[in-house]
Design a protein around this motif. Structure first.
Motif, PDB file in Angstrom:
ATOM      1  N   ARG A  24      -8.481  -3.118  -2.726  1.00  0.00           N
ATOM      2  CA  ARG A  24      -8.240  -1.995  -3.637  1.00  0.00           C
ATOM      3  C   ARG A  24      -8.992  -0.745  -3.197  1.00  0.00           C
ATOM      4  NH1 ARG A  24      -8.068  -5.015  -9.549  1.00  0.00           N
ATOM      5  NH2 ARG A  24      -6.017  -5.927  -9.214  1.00  0.00           N
ATOM      6  N   ALA A  25     -10.199  -0.929  -2.682  1.00  0.00           N
ATOM      7  CA  ALA A  25     -10.970   0.218  -2.188  1.00  0.00           C
ATOM      8  C   ALA A  25     -10.284   0.834  -0.968  1.00  0.00           C
ATOM      9  CB  ALA A  25     -12.395  -0.218  -1.842  1.00  0.00           C
ATOM     10  N   GLU A  26      -9.768  -0.006  -0.080  1.00  0.00           N
ATOM     11  CA  GLU A  26      -9.063   0.478   1.107  1.00  0.00           C
ATOM     12  C   GLU A  26      -7.799   1.237   0.711  1.00  0.00           C
ATOM     13  OE1 GLU A  26      -8.575   1.096   5.168  1.00  0.00           O
ATOM     14  OE2 GLU A  26     -10.269   0.165   4.144  1.00  0.00           O
ATOM     15  N   LYS A  27      -7.072   0.702  -0.251  1.00  0.00           N
ATOM     16  CA  LYS A  27      -5.855   1.371  -0.723  1.00  0.00           C
ATOM     17  C   LYS A  27      -6.194   2.730  -1.334  1.00  0.00           C
ATOM     18  CE  LYS A  27      -2.010   0.675  -3.918  1.00  0.00           C
ATOM     19  NZ  LYS A  27      -1.453  -0.226  -4.938  1.00  0.00           N
ATOM     20  N   GLU A  28      -7.243   2.795  -2.129  1.00  0.00           N
ATOM     21  CA  GLU A  28      -7.649   4.057  -2.746  1.00  0.00           C
ATOM     22  C   GLU A  28      -8.087   5.066  -1.681  1.00  0.00           C
ATOM     23  OE1 GLU A  28      -7.848   6.664  -5.763  1.00  0.00           O
ATOM     24  OE2 GLU A  28      -7.132   4.613  -5.926  1.00  0.00           O
ATOM     25  N   SER A  29      -8.806   4.598  -0.669  1.00  0.00           N
ATOM     26  CA  SER A  29      -9.217   5.467   0.431  1.00  0.00           C
ATOM     27  C   SER A  29      -7.999   6.006   1.182  1.00  0.00           C
ATOM     28  CB  SER A  29     -10.119   4.694   1.391  1.00  0.00           C
ATOM     29  OG  SER A  29     -10.394   5.453   2.540  1.00  0.00           O
ATOM     30  N   ASP A  30      -7.041   5.122   1.477  1.00  0.00           N
ATOM     31  CA  ASP A  30      -5.812   5.563   2.144  1.00  0.00           C
ATOM     32  C   ASP A  30      -5.072   6.591   1.298  1.00  0.00           C
ATOM     33  OD1 ASP A  30      -6.227   3.986   4.368  1.00  0.00           O
ATOM     34  OD2 ASP A  30      -4.868   2.388   3.724  1.00  0.00           O
ATOM     35  N   LYS A  31      -5.001   6.326   0.013  1.00  0.00           N
ATOM     36  CA  LYS A  31      -4.293   7.227  -0.902  1.00  0.00           C
ATOM     37  C   LYS A  31      -4.936   8.617  -0.904  1.00  0.00           C
ATOM     38  CE  LYS A  31      -2.951   7.320  -5.766  1.00  0.00           C
ATOM     39  NZ  LYS A  31      -3.004   6.563  -7.019  1.00  0.00           N
ATOM     40  N   ASN A  32      -6.258   8.672  -0.879  1.00  0.00           N
ATOM     41  CA  ASN A  32      -6.962   9.956  -0.880  1.00  0.00           C
ATOM     42  C   ASN A  32      -6.802  10.700   0.441  1.00  0.00           C
ATOM     43  OD1 ASN A  32      -7.891   9.582  -3.491  1.00  0.00           O
ATOM     44  ND2 ASN A  32      -9.773   8.597  -2.824  1.00  0.00           N
ATOM     45  N   ASN A  33      -6.549   9.980   1.534  1.00  0.00           N
ATOM     46  CA  ASN A  33      -6.414  10.598   2.855  1.00  0.00           C
ATOM     47  C   ASN A  33      -4.967  10.876   3.252  1.00  0.00           C
ATOM     48  OD1 ASN A  33      -9.207  10.607   3.355  1.00  0.00           O
ATOM     49  ND2 ASN A  33      -9.127   8.470   3.984  1.00  0.00           N
ATOM     50  N   ALA A  34      -4.035  10.542   2.395  1.00  0.00           N
ATOM     51  CA  ALA A  34      -2.618  10.727   2.718  1.00  0.00           C
ATOM     52  C   ALA A  34      -2.283  12.199   2.878  1.00  0.00           C
ATOM     53  CB  ALA A  34      -1.744  10.101   1.635  1.00  0.00           C
TER      54      ALA A  34
END
Length: 133
Positions: free
Chosen positions: A24-34
């Motif tokens: 979930r942390a990785e997904k949130e990080s990816d989402k913020n960097n999109a």
């Protein structure tokens, strides 16, 4: 013996919970960097849709015909793709799911002019969706 088994089950559960938090942390990080060159999308297959469907009991005795809805959604944009088919065209196995993902990627490659495009896909751990290589 039983206590050792319970300890192993607890350790597996704790490991699963830890991996869930990391995911979930990785997904949130990816989402913020999109951005336009880094696309994050999630996909899922909706529950089987039997037809006909109704509140009247006579529908219960009718022949059921299953339909499938596979949806891919980009997390940073309004782009959502739905792929809908009925069991006469195919089931819901890895080949159909793979084809839907391929068509989504093909659509992105036709609409984005970038050689540096990176796409990250997230899905649940379902055999037909995630175990597909």
């Amino acid at each position: 013996m039983r206590q050792e088994k319970d300890i192993l089950i607890k350790e597996k559960y704790d490991q699963h919970q830890h991996e869930k938090i990391l995911s979930r942390a990785e997904k949130e990080s990816d989402k913020n960097n999109a951005n336009s060159n880094f696309i994050i999308a999630c996909y899922d297959l909706q529950a089987v849709l039997p037809t006909p469907r109704g509140e009247v009991s006579v529908f219960y005795y009718k022949q059921k015909f299953n339909s499938y809805n596979f949806t891919i959604s980009e997390l940073k944009s309004d782009r959502v793709e739905c792929y809908f088919w009925h069991e006469g065209l195919g089931k819901r196995g890895s080949n159909k799911i793979g084809t839907c993902v391929y068509k989504f990627l093909e659509g992105i490659s036709n609409s984005v002019n970038s050689d540096d495009l990176e796409i990250v896909l997230y899905s649940e751990n379902c055999c037909g969706q995630q175990k597909n290589r």
